[in-house]
Design an enzyme around this catalytic site. Sequence first.
Site, PDB file in Angstrom:
ATOM      1  N   HIS A  91      -6.142  -0.937  -8.554  1.00  0.00           N
ATOM      2  CA  HIS A  91      -6.546  -1.744  -7.309  1.00  0.00           C
ATOM      3  C   HIS A  91      -7.929  -2.102  -7.427  1.00  0.00           C
ATOM      4  O   HIS A  91      -8.644  -3.123  -7.220  1.00  0.00           O
ATOM      5  CB  HIS A  91      -6.065  -1.251  -5.863  1.00  0.00           C
ATOM      6  N   HIS A  95      -4.253   2.883  -7.026  1.00  0.00           N
ATOM      7  CA  HIS A  95      -5.242   2.582  -6.348  1.00  0.00           C
ATOM      8  C   HIS A  95      -6.651   2.506  -7.384  1.00  0.00           C
ATOM      9  O   HIS A  95      -7.610   1.602  -6.813  1.00  0.00           O
ATOM     10  CB  HIS A  95      -5.626   3.552  -5.483  1.00  0.00           C
ATOM     11  N   HIS A 121      -5.594  -5.554   0.589  1.00  0.00           N
ATOM     12  CA  HIS A 121      -5.646  -4.243  -0.291  1.00  0.00           C
ATOM     13  C   HIS A 121      -4.243  -4.138  -0.777  1.00  0.00           C
ATOM     14  O   HIS A 121      -4.202  -3.774  -1.879  1.00  0.00           O
ATOM     15  CB  HIS A 121      -6.080  -3.431   0.747  1.00  0.00           C
ATOM     16  N   ASP A 144       0.688  -1.325   0.046  1.00  0.00           N
ATOM     17  CA  ASP A 144       0.022   0.045   0.007  1.00  0.00           C
ATOM     18  C   ASP A 144       0.845   1.114   0.029  1.00  0.00           C
ATOM     19  O   ASP A 144       0.606   2.148  -0.865  1.00  0.00           O
ATOM     20  CB  ASP A 144      -0.964  -0.023   1.239  1.00  0.00           C
TER      21      ASP A 144
HETATM   22 ZN   LIG Z   1      -4.527   1.967  -0.116  1.00  0.00          ZN
END
Ligand SMILES: [Zn+2]
Length: 360
Positions: free
Chosen positions: A254, A251, A268, A168
């Site tokens: 993602h 992101h 995540h 992340d």
């Molecule tokens: Zn994140």
Amino acid sequence: MENIILSPGKYIQGSMAIENIASHAGKKALVIADDFVMNLTKEKISKSFSDKEIDVDFELFNGECSKKEVSRIKEKIETFNSKIIIGVGGGKTLDTAKAVAYYTELPVIIAPTIASTDAPCSALSVLYTEDGVFDEYLLLPNNPNIVLMDTDIISKAPARLIVSGMGDALATYFEARSCAQSNAKNMGGGLPTGAALTLARLCYDTILSEGYMAYNSAKSKVSTKSLENVVEANTYLSGVGFESGGLAAAHAIHNGLTLLEDCHHLYHGEKVAFGTLVQLILENAPQEEFFDVLNFCISVGLPTNLEDMGVKEIDEKLIMEVAKASCAPGETIHNMPFLVTPEKVFAAILTADRIGKENR
Ligand SMILES: [Zn+2]
């Protein structure tokens, strides 16, 4: 437009930090935690409060950050007449504590027991239905008053969690850099300050230079200087970096990847790590920079290709759906400093995937 930096009021980190939690709280508190975390921390928190002669109550978190759970805890606060709420544990417990603090207008201490994302410092809660389906984002007017990290507890969590946090955190600098190039707004609706961009860069440098050592400390369940530095990078540097620097392609990719059933077992940060590699291809970053990130991911076991992420066979139609979803209106991919189309994202996913596979 103004430059805005968002951050928690105080960030406290150290081995056994939870044993001092009462002196930071300073008033009658309600502590929420799930069953597992309650068993792990209740005695220490209790002792900290009794040493300071301050009252404390404990309430088990039911496992889902839902509107119903938030109002249940809110009622407990009223019954106990608590003056501060403390959330101890993982994402959903912490999001519940933030939401309760907002609705009761009380201060909040966030005490994560893992370092798997950069969410703890942020002014954001994710609400789910009682069945665990995404409900809505609760955008809070303030960041938590205090974020407190006990590195002794965090070092004992499964290593995969801190590695996901590194995944992340790996995206933060690149996304902030793209936002700065395009003058995109950050989460506070302003432009990034120099401090935010510097923290994002420090985040990346720390992960790259100390992540592998921290990974091995976590595997041995011990806290070292490298683990401490990575906990700070995952939580504070990445937290302030993303909220005050802005999100971009990594992101959004993602979010697109969540369409793939094969990837549902991933954390995540594991998907964000691959999203970062895709973003670097998308923006045609220097090859050396791409390989710095790729080699780092390999060294700590973050996925670098679709197969690593559980995709058995590449269905190009499905990958196109992922690309389209990551380019949906309102997605942060449109913060990139050039026009992004699903076709460009599709090409970047397949290219990153191939390089990832060939360099395993
Ligand atoms: Zn994140």
